[in-house]
Design a protein around this motif. Structure first.
Motif, PDB file in Angstrom:
ATOM      1  N   PHE A  50       0.772  -1.692  -0.072  1.00 54.94           N
ATOM      2  CA  PHE A  50      -0.441   0.165   0.077  1.00 54.94           C
ATOM      3  C   PHE A  50       0.712   1.222   0.135  1.00 54.94           C
ATOM      4  N   SER A  51       1.988   1.304   0.696  1.00 55.16           N
ATOM      5  CA  SER A  51       2.817   2.424   1.013  1.00 55.16           C
ATOM      6  C   SER A  51       3.822   3.147  -0.376  1.00 55.16           C
ATOM      7  N   ASP A  52       3.566   1.888  -1.184  1.00 57.56           N
ATOM      8  CA  ASP A  52       3.869   2.016  -3.097  1.00 57.56           C
ATOM      9  C   ASP A  52       3.371   3.465  -3.539  1.00 57.56           C
ATOM     10  N   TYR A 123      -0.439   0.545 -12.126  1.00 57.72           N
ATOM     11  CA  TYR A 123       0.167  -0.424 -11.745  1.00 57.72           C
ATOM     12  C   TYR A 123      -0.533  -2.166 -12.657  1.00 57.72           C
ATOM     13  N   PRO A 124       0.834  -2.409 -13.272  1.00 57.26           N
ATOM     14  CA  PRO A 124       0.032  -3.163 -14.487  1.00 57.26           C
ATOM     15  C   PRO A 124      -0.139  -4.793 -14.304  1.00 57.26           C
ATOM     16  N   GLU A 125       0.099  -4.663 -12.664  1.00 59.26           N
ATOM     17  CA  GLU A 125      -0.581  -6.011 -12.728  1.00 59.26           C
ATOM     18  C   GLU A 125      -1.866  -6.427 -11.834  1.00 59.26           C
ATOM     19  N   GLY A 126      -2.160  -4.575 -11.374  1.00 62.28           N
ATOM     20  CA  GLY A 126      -4.222  -4.223 -11.287  1.00 62.28           C
ATOM     21  C   GLY A 126      -3.904  -4.619  -9.771  1.00 62.28           C
ATOM     22  N   THR A 127      -2.751  -5.197  -9.003  1.00 65.62           N
ATOM     23  CA  THR A 127      -3.399  -5.541  -8.298  1.00 65.62           C
ATOM     24  C   THR A 127      -1.827  -6.061  -6.974  1.00 65.62           C
ATOM     25  N   ARG A 128      -1.656  -5.774  -5.859  1.00 65.70           N
ATOM     26  CA  ARG A 128      -0.888  -5.987  -4.867  1.00 65.70           C
ATOM     27  C   ARG A 128      -0.044  -7.579  -4.988  1.00 65.70           C
ATOM     28  N   SER A 129       1.330  -7.933  -5.317  1.00 63.63           N
ATOM     29  CA  SER A 129       2.286  -8.952  -5.371  1.00 63.63           C
ATOM     30  C   SER A 129       1.478  -9.525  -3.954  1.00 63.63           C
ATOM     31  N   PRO A 130       1.045 -11.169  -3.738  1.00 67.94           N
ATOM     32  CA  PRO A 130       1.030 -11.985  -3.084  1.00 67.94           C
ATOM     33  C   PRO A 130       2.514 -11.832  -2.039  1.00 67.94           C
ATOM     34  N   ASP A 131       2.750 -12.266  -3.085  1.00 65.35           N
ATOM     35  CA  ASP A 131       4.507 -12.800  -2.030  1.00 65.35           C
ATOM     36  C   ASP A 131       6.240 -12.197  -2.740  1.00 65.35           C
ATOM     37  N   GLY A 132       5.377 -10.557  -3.847  1.00 65.40           N
ATOM     38  CA  GLY A 132       7.148 -10.201  -3.674  1.00 65.40           C
ATOM     39  C   GLY A 132       7.035 -10.432  -4.746  1.00 65.40           C
ATOM     40  N   ARG A 133       6.510 -11.697  -5.912  1.00 65.63           N
ATOM     41  CA  ARG A 133       7.599 -11.623  -6.982  1.00 65.63           C
ATOM     42  C   ARG A 133       5.931 -10.679  -7.994  1.00 65.63           C
ATOM     43  N   ASP A 161       7.444  -3.941   0.409  1.00 65.28           N
ATOM     44  CA  ASP A 161       6.960  -5.496   0.683  1.00 65.28           C
ATOM     45  C   ASP A 161       7.602  -5.673   2.181  1.00 65.28           C
ATOM     46  N   GLU A 162       8.964  -4.914   2.651  1.00 66.11           N
ATOM     47  CA  GLU A 162       9.939  -5.366   3.864  1.00 66.11           C
ATOM     48  C   GLU A 162       9.045  -4.449   4.906  1.00 66.11           C
ATOM     49  N   ILE A 163       8.806  -2.664   4.572  1.00 64.42           N
ATOM     50  CA  ILE A 163       8.413  -2.043   4.803  1.00 64.42           C
ATOM     51  C   ILE A 163       7.113  -2.282   5.904  1.00 64.42           C
ATOM     52  N   GLN A 164       6.030  -2.312   4.214  1.00 66.42           N
ATOM     53  CA  GLN A 164       4.569  -2.833   4.736  1.00 66.42           C
ATOM     54  C   GLN A 164       4.103  -3.563   4.216  1.00 66.42           C
ATOM     55  N   PRO A 165       4.294  -4.628   4.504  1.00 63.22           N
ATOM     56  CA  PRO A 165       3.581  -5.870   4.503  1.00 63.22           C
ATOM     57  C   PRO A 165       2.317  -5.742   4.184  1.00 63.22           C
ATOM     58  N   PRO A 166       1.590  -6.508   2.921  1.00 64.36           N
ATOM     59  CA  PRO A 166       0.389  -6.712   2.474  1.00 64.36           C
ATOM     60  C   PRO A 166      -0.483  -7.275   4.329  1.00 64.36           C
ATOM     61  N   GLY A 167      -1.260  -5.571   4.480  1.00 64.02           N
ATOM     62  CA  GLY A 167      -2.181  -7.037   5.599  1.00 64.02           C
ATOM     63  C   GLY A 167      -1.826  -6.313   6.978  1.00 64.02           C
ATOM     64  N   LYS A 168      -0.426  -5.305   6.340  1.00 67.03           N
ATOM     65  CA  LYS A 168      -0.125  -4.424   7.767  1.00 67.03           C
ATOM     66  C   LYS A 168      -0.279  -2.925   8.144  1.00 67.03           C
TER      67      LYS A 168
END
Length: 248
Positions: A50-52, A123-133, A161-168
């Protein structure tokens, strides 16, 4: 943007929010000069957190316009007000999702931004990556590039994703790293918008550049499909993701 919102955007970015973000997270930004100083361009980013949507727009000298669901601008209470102020501060435009036309409404809005000579973020992926890939890109970014003629500037968030992982909700205090690549010109495909093979080729070229810039593993499936598959696997309940910008 209404005059009041324009002033609020300026105050939040340059006086209130921006200086605090730079003080606390001390961003390391590479290739910022690859963003054109004027004229239209598409800022295409990977999506880890989200912090992106906080870090990257604040580190671009021009306003980067994303789009988000209109519901994020109409929330009640203090939380709703804070969410609304956040999106205003990053120059985000609300779009109506009613009638199942969210993706097209987002593209139409972004196209108007580009035709006015401004920067559109996606964001071309359309949603956040679930695992960083890095996951397969949706072709909306290609459609925007072909319809507008604007170059695409790839940008990668290297450690969000290290600073603010999804769900945090509360981010870790750590230096954020952002890398901008060189603009990609797709003029050779002028007039070919609507050709699904061309749009897939353009999208894949953008995703390849994001893979090269980020050093992240690429997975040739959509991130939403990966999330749906993971949700079907029994396990402990996970916190819901915070809001994300709409991406076609």
């Amino acid at each position: 943007m209404a005059e009041g919102h324009r002033l609020l955007y300026w105050l939040l970015k340059y006086v209130i929010l921006g200086p605090w973000v730079r003080l606390v997270f001390r961003p390391i930004v590479e290739g910022r000069d690859n963003v054109p100083a004027n004229g239209a361009a598409i800022i295409a980013s990977n999506h880890l957190s989200f912090s992106d949507s906080i870090f990257m727009p604040l580190e671009v000298r021009r306003k980067v316009t994303f789009v988000a669901k209109a519901e994020y601008f109409t929330g009640k209470g203090i939380k709703g007000w804070l969410v609304k102020m956040f999106f205003i501060s990053t120059g985000t435009i609300p779009v109506d999702r009613s009638g199942g036309r969210a993706a097209q409404a987002a593209l139409d809005t972004q196209l108007r931004v580009l035709l006015a000579g401004n920067l559109a973020g996606i964001y071309p992926e359309g949603t956040r990556s679930p695992d960083g890939r890095l996951y397969r890109g949706k072709t909306g970014v290609a459609r925007l590039a072909l319809l507008s003629g604007a170059p695409v500037v790839p940008v990668v968030m290297l450690n969000a994703d290290e600073i603010q992982p999804p769900g945090k909700v509360i981010p870790k205090i750590k230096r954020v790293r952002i890398r901008f690549g060189e603009p990609i010109d797709f003029a050779r495909y002028a007039g070919m918008s609507g050709d699904r093979f061309v749009e897939r080729a353009v999208t894949d070229e953008i995703m390849y550049e994001l893979m090269e810039l980020s050093g992240r593993e690429y997975v040739d499936i959509y991130a939403q499909k990966a999330k749906s598959a993971a949700a079907r696997v029994p396990g402990p309940a996970k916190a819901s993701d915070p809001p994300t910008a709409v991406a076609a």
